[in-house]
Design an enzyme around this catalytic site. Structure first.
Site, short mmCIF file in Angstrom:
data_model
loop_
_atom_site.label_atom_id
_atom_site.label_comp_id
_atom_site.label_asym_id
_atom_site.label_seq_id
_atom_site.Cartn_x
_atom_site.Cartn_y
_atom_site.Cartn_z
N SER A 159 6.50 -26.95 51.15
CA SER A 159 7.09 -26.21 52.28
C SER A 159 7.96 -25.05 51.79
CB SER A 159 7.86 -27.17 53.19
OG SER A 159 8.23 -26.55 54.39
N HIS A 160 9.22 -25.04 52.17
CA HIS A 160 10.11 -23.90 51.85
C HIS A 160 10.78 -24.04 50.49
CE1 HIS A 160 12.66 -27.08 53.35
NE2 HIS A 160 13.72 -26.46 52.89
N ARG A 165 7.56 -34.51 46.64
CA ARG A 165 7.91 -33.19 46.12
C ARG A 165 8.62 -33.33 44.79
NH1 ARG A 165 10.11 -29.71 51.38
NH2 ARG A 165 8.53 -30.43 52.86
#
Length: 559
Positions: free
Chosen positions: A153-154, A46
């Site tokens: 993801s979040h 990420r």
């Protein structure tokens, strides 16, 4: 805590999408700089293109490394490719397809050209490998499938994410991710990524090896194998589902239509800036459906006696996490919901599940789960943070339910087979309505009953920013750094750096007493560290535990 936490995002909070996409193509990482290398955390690589941490070069190199890795493992079946709604996900998917097509990898992309929740990719991999067949799941041999999910993801809108799911369908283990990351960084070095064979996207998407796959139709049709949807429909449960602008946006409407549920998609909007969100604890836009600040709008909608739904739910951007809001307007603490779900599922709702199977929990999830499991006569398998640790047990059926404190979980089908080996926020949201339709009680009411039987606990998680060096320090915390023999007035019974369930390193430290514990560890997805604490004594006692934990972390960072 940011002064505007829980309030609507304003123009100054929003990303410049065009600038971010420009950075994706224009910025070239230097693998000699640690922050610009490919690094796999608990769920993939990420970073932000604006930080030169998630750029075209990274995806070319990482995809090429995955091509080599799957070949080394003999994985020669279809590769299922899904994306979420983050701005960087689309360009990263196109880059990946260019590399995959050039390597002539049998690649399956969404037939509708839409977004794909992580659990739908996991399910597709497992079904392709025989999970739903009479002969059962294959784990070896020719033709095994695997997958890539392009998602952070979040994480905030400026971030991108790229994760690999091998043939077991779940997050890749450290053996795979270490190899892939190391090889990707080799390809980045000296600009070698520019020489990776690629096919221009417009031609790549029409290549014979790139084929459409209807992820949504397959996933939605199979839901009755894992949930009692009749109970939801016959019980007249009114559901409000908020995808929070994520990949589940079309899935919820399809679920409502195919299974005839009284389900409304609360917010069908998709905006890569997430302009409709409320700010999280630190003032950032973050699609964390377990955060009361990020879920403020849904909580307000459900607050009061005239709430339009019996159960309201939220998901993060790739729908692997769940948030449950009940009629009183309260967002359930993820630990409370996990305990309630475990109590319900093992209390007679799944009679075909193997009686001797275990319940999986992470080391930082509530000890209430252990008390509930003991009352049910079930063993608990406590593992480090990361859903990958539940994969073997879910595959074999030896673990019926695996859940994380961060609102991620999955469980077996009615007949005790594997459903997904990655977190599934959709089934966890629907389970809340099944619980209400079957028992007449909301999950929060079921949790209240558990508190009466097992005692009340006070639980907290503290997040704070941390540099990569500080995160490395926390990852290597030692029991020797806790010199005290007592924690908040109670004798210390354990100082753990390995998980009891499998002996794996927890990447931090957990300290326990008879009625309390704390754990400290760095985040595997963002530059923050986390302190978890729980007390079965009182709220005041929890504060003492938190103070002690904070002191341990502060001393470690100061040294």
């Amino acid at each position: 805590m940011h002064e505007r936490a829980g309030t609507p995002a304003q123009s100054q909070d929003l990303i410049d999408v065009d600038s971010l996409l420009g950075d994706y193509y224009d910025r070239v990482p230097d693998p000699q700089i640690a922050e610009q290398r490919v690094v796999f955390g608990t769920s993939g690589h990420r970073g932000s293109a604006a930080d030169t941490a998630f750029n075209e070069a990274h995806i070319v190199a990482t995809t090429a490394a995955i091509v080599e890795y799957r070949a080394s493992q003999g994985t020669d079946g279809p590769l299922f490719l899904g994306i979420d709604t983050h701005a960087l996900s689309g360009p990263a998917m196109e880059t990946a397809i260019e590399v995959l097509a050039a390597a002539e990898i049998d690649t399956r992309v969404d037939a509708r050209g839409g977004f794909t929740p992580t659990p739908a990719v996991s399910r597709a991999i497992l079904v392709a490998n025989g999970a739903a067949s009479p002969t059962g799941l294959r784990t070896s041999g020719a033709g095994l499938a695997d997958g890539i999910v392009v998602t952070p993801s979040h994480n905030p809108p400026r971030d991108g994410g790229f994760k690999y799911n091998p043939p077991h369908g779940g997050p890749a283990g450290s053996d795979a991710t270490s190899w892939i990351a190391a090889r990707a960084n080799e390809i980045l070095t000296g600009g070698a990524w520019k020489h990776v064979k690629r096919v221009p996207y417009e031609r790549a998407k029409r290549a014979t090896c790139v084929q459409p796959y209807d992820f949504m139709a397959a996933y939605v049709a199979e839901l009755p194998s894992v949930l009692n949807l009749d109970a939801i429909r016959d019980g007249g449960v009114r559901i409000g589902a908020d995808p929070l602008g994520g990949a589940a946006v079309e899935y919820w409407g399809a679920i409502a239509e195919e299974h005839r549920l009284d389900l409304t998609v609360v917010n069908p909007n998709v905006d890569p800036r997430w302009s409709f969100m409320t700010l999280d604890w630190d003032g950032k836009i973050r699609m964390d459906c377990s955060s009361p600040y990020a879920m403020a709008s849904l909580r307000t909608l459900m607050d009061g006696g005239d709430a339009p739904y019996d159960i309201a739910t939220g998901n993060d951007a790739d729908a692997d996490r769940h948030g449950i809001v009940t009629r009183d307007g309260s967002l359930m603490n993820p630990n409370h919901y996990l305990a309630a779900a475990i109590s319900y599922l093992h209390g007679g709702a799944r009679p075909q599940w193997p009686a001797d199977a275990r319940i999986g929990k992470t080391l930082v999830s509530s000890s209430l789960i252990e008390r509930v499991a003991k009352s049910l006569g079930k063993q608990v398998e406590e593992v480090p943070v990361g859903f990958k640790w539940f994969v073997p047990g879910l595959l074999s059926g030896d673990v019926t339910f695996g859940g994380e404190e961060s609102a991620g979980a999955s469980f077996l089908t009615h007949d005790g087979r594997v459903w997904t080996t990655d977190k599934d926020g959709l089934i966890m949201c629907l389970l809340a309505s099944e619980m209400l339709g079957t028992t007449g009680k909301t999950p929060s009411q079921i949790h209240a009953g558990l508190v009466e039987d097992q005692g009340q606990s006070w639980y907290a998680r503290l997040d704070a920013t941390a540099t990569k060096a500080q995160k490395e320090t926390l990852k290597n915390l030692s029991p020797k750094q806790v010199r005290a023999t007592e924690l908040a007035g109670q004798e210390i019974t354990g100082k753990l750096t390995e998980a009891p369930g499998n002996g794996a390193a927890i990447g931090g430290l957990k300290v326990t007493t008879a009625d309390a514990w704390f754990a400290a560890r760095p985040s595997g997805t963002e530059d923050v560290y986390k302190i978890y604490a729980e007390s079965f004594v009182s709220a005041e006692h929890l504060e003492q535990v938190k103070d002690a934990a904070t002191k341990v972390v502060s001393e470690a960072l100061d040294n």
